[in-house]
Scaffold this motif. Structure first.
Motif, PDB file in Angstrom:
ATOM      1  N   LEU A 193       9.599   3.653  -0.388  1.00  0.00           N
ATOM      2  CA  LEU A 193      10.209   3.694   0.945  1.00  0.00           C
ATOM      3  C   LEU A 193      11.598   4.324   0.871  1.00  0.00           C
ATOM      4  CD1 LEU A 193      10.055   2.735   3.964  1.00  0.00           C
ATOM      5  CD2 LEU A 193      11.211   0.646   3.186  1.00  0.00           C
ATOM      6  N   PHE A 194      12.393   3.864  -0.085  1.00  0.00           N
ATOM      7  CA  PHE A 194      13.744   4.407  -0.227  1.00  0.00           C
ATOM      8  C   PHE A 194      13.715   5.895  -0.543  1.00  0.00           C
ATOM      9  CE2 PHE A 194      16.850   5.793  -3.387  1.00  0.00           C
ATOM     10  CZ  PHE A 194      17.986   5.834  -2.573  1.00  0.00           C
ATOM     11  N   PHE A 195      12.928   6.287  -1.531  1.00  0.00           N
ATOM     12  CA  PHE A 195      12.888   7.697  -1.926  1.00  0.00           C
ATOM     13  C   PHE A 195      12.512   8.598  -0.749  1.00  0.00           C
ATOM     14  CE2 PHE A 195      11.920   6.279  -6.493  1.00  0.00           C
ATOM     15  CZ  PHE A 195      13.223   6.500  -6.904  1.00  0.00           C
TER      16      PHE A 195
ATOM     17  N   ASP B  68      -3.711  -0.320  -4.903  1.00  0.00           N
ATOM     18  CA  ASP B  68      -3.295   0.712  -5.848  1.00  0.00           C
ATOM     19  C   ASP B  68      -3.337   0.231  -7.292  1.00  0.00           C
ATOM     20  OD1 ASP B  68      -2.429   2.763  -3.853  1.00  0.00           O
ATOM     21  OD2 ASP B  68      -1.018   1.181  -3.288  1.00  0.00           O
ATOM     22  N   GLY B  69      -3.718  -1.045  -7.502  1.00  0.00           N
ATOM     23  CA  GLY B  69      -3.879  -1.567  -8.851  1.00  0.00           C
ATOM     24  C   GLY B  69      -2.654  -2.193  -9.468  1.00  0.00           C
TER      25      GLY B  69
ATOM     26  N   LEU C 263       5.385   7.191  -8.755  1.00  0.00           N
ATOM     27  CA  LEU C 263       5.380   7.406  -7.310  1.00  0.00           C
ATOM     28  C   LEU C 263       5.343   8.873  -6.898  1.00  0.00           C
ATOM     29  CD1 LEU C 263       7.922   4.670  -6.148  1.00  0.00           C
ATOM     30  CD2 LEU C 263       5.419   4.560  -6.195  1.00  0.00           C
ATOM     31  N   ALA C 264       5.949   9.736  -7.683  1.00  0.00           N
ATOM     32  CA  ALA C 264       6.020  11.149  -7.291  1.00  0.00           C
ATOM     33  C   ALA C 264       4.639  11.793  -7.345  1.00  0.00           C
ATOM     34  CB  ALA C 264       6.988  11.895  -8.198  1.00  0.00           C
ATOM     35  N   GLN C 265       4.271  12.494  -6.280  1.00  0.00           N
ATOM     36  CA  GLN C 265       2.960  13.133  -6.208  1.00  0.00           C
ATOM     37  C   GLN C 265       3.009  14.626  -6.525  1.00  0.00           C
ATOM     38  OE1 GLN C 265       1.386  12.203  -2.298  1.00  0.00           O
ATOM     39  NE2 GLN C 265       0.542  10.258  -3.015  1.00  0.00           N
ATOM     40  N   SER C 266       4.193  15.130  -6.768  1.00  0.00           N
ATOM     41  CA  SER C 266       4.343  16.555  -7.061  1.00  0.00           C
ATOM     42  C   SER C 266       5.642  16.761  -7.826  1.00  0.00           C
ATOM     43  CB  SER C 266       4.377  17.377  -5.763  1.00  0.00           C
ATOM     44  OG  SER C 266       5.533  17.033  -5.004  1.00  0.00           O
TER      45      SER C 266
ATOM     46  N   SER D   1       0.842  -1.198   0.000  1.00  0.00           N
ATOM     47  CA  SER D   1       0.000   0.000   0.000  1.00  0.00           C
ATOM     48  C   SER D   1       0.875   1.246   0.000  1.00  0.00           C
ATOM     49  CB  SER D   1      -0.904   0.010   1.236  1.00  0.00           C
ATOM     50  OG  SER D   1      -1.495   1.277   1.428  1.00  0.00           O
ATOM     51  N   LEU D   2       0.767   2.056  -1.033  1.00  0.00           N
ATOM     52  CA  LEU D   2       1.574   3.270  -1.105  1.00  0.00           C
ATOM     53  C   LEU D   2       1.229   4.242   0.024  1.00  0.00           C
ATOM     54  CD1 LEU D   2       1.658   3.950  -4.964  1.00  0.00           C
ATOM     55  CD2 LEU D   2       3.274   2.665  -3.550  1.00  0.00           C
TER      56      LEU D   2
END
Length: 325
Positions: free
Chosen positions: A123-125, A107-108, A311-314, A68-69
């Protein structure tokens, strides 16, 4: 509690098998480190068991669901709240194998790829700001990523990250072990892509971050097969652990107990003789070549760019995750 320690080590999937044994070795050798074992649950109170075994109090369990992200992001938020000391080693070990048709996360994403790569990458980022200046990342891969090793599992076949995340119908209906071998190839591809970024960061900032990939070998009796059929689980948990010496003799020398492989994994995370070693694939404690496909930079970059884009949200996160030194 964390103020008494000078470094942190995070081991995902650290409550059983390979991860548990790795965490135990690191905790024993570094009582000055805070060892975090992270998994969906800890029904056997594994952190307490290690602390009692060693007569120390440096191991802590923190819940983490890599499928789960949103829960990965919550884990990192909690990490900040705990104010753990700088991370010396990230041991990205958690993985599951699903034997049937493709299963999907909330999340598909196909679950095997989601847990072993997507969740670990996020997690790493997100934990990058918490890395020590000489931190190590160890990606637990597997020899099954290499068709030349003749493991008996389907040959890994990386077409694109998008196909691994959202497999087309034919792949979705394939034996689930195909998703596992494909994902383990992705783990190695990601290691080499990350290594190049670390080299750039070292040149620009002086931070000496390293990343290696690790093949623990076949480890009968570990939790990897927990979702297998009843017969397969009986063989895996009851029969094969009893004949490990025969398996090593007649199948492959790369068959080990979780204790042996856990020790090798721990040494990659903390031993001085591999200090500064990066962009290398290990089988146990030996440096070897990974599969031919794993050195394909176009595949490495496809995985890297897909991962950041997903993964990036912005824009701020996209720039941070890109790791341009």
């Amino acid at each position: 509690m964390s103020s008494t320690f000078n470094r942190s080590v995070l081991v995902t999937g650290g409550t059983t098998g390979l991860g548990f044994n790795c965490a135990t070795v690191i905790a024993r050798e570094h009582p000055d480190y805070q060892i975090i074992i992270a998994s969906r649950s800890d029904p056997n109170a594994s952190a307490d068991a290690i602390n009692q075994l060693l007569g120390q109090m440096n191991v802590k369990f923190v819940k983490l669901d890599l499928s789960s992200l949103s829960k990965v992001r919550s884990f990192v938020a909690d990490w900040k709240d705990h104010r753990f000391p700088p991370i010396q080693s990230l041991v990205l070990n958690a993985a599951l194998q699903f034997p049937g048709e493709a299963e999907y996360t909330e999340d598909g994403f196909e679950k095997t790829f989601a847990i072993s790569h997507v969740g670990h990458a996020l997690l790493f980022f997100l934990l990058t700001p918490h890395l020590a200046d000489h931190a190590r990342v160890v990606n637990v891969a597997s020899g099954v990523h290499d068709p030349q090793q003749k493991t008996g599992l389907p040959d890994a076949n990386y077409i694109s990250a998008e196909e691994l995340a959202h497999p087309p119908l034919a792949l979705a209906k394939a034996n689930g072990r195909q998703h596992y071998t494909n994902t383990k190839l992705a783990n190695v591809l990601y290691t080499y892509a990350l290594h190049r970024r670390f080299q750039s960061i070292k040149e620009s900032t002086g931070k000496n971050w390293t990343v290696t990939a690790f093949d623990p070998g076949l480890m009968p009796g570990t939790g990897l097969a927990r979702d297998a059929s009843r017969v397969e689980k009986f063989i895996w948990f009851r029969i094969l652990p009893c004949i490990t010496p025969l398996l090593r003799l007649f199948l492959s020398p790369n068959v080990h107990t979780a204790q042996v492989s856990g020790n090798c994994l721990a040494q990659l995370a903390i031993a001085s003789d591999v200090d500064g070693v990066s962009g290398v694939y290990f089988e146990g404690n030996k440096k070897i070549k990974s599969s031919q496909a794993s050195y394909d930079e176009s595949k490495q970059e496809d995985l890297w760019q897909w991962t950041i884009g997903t993964l990036a949200q912005s824009e701020e996160e996209k720039n941070a995750f890109s790791m341009v030194g």
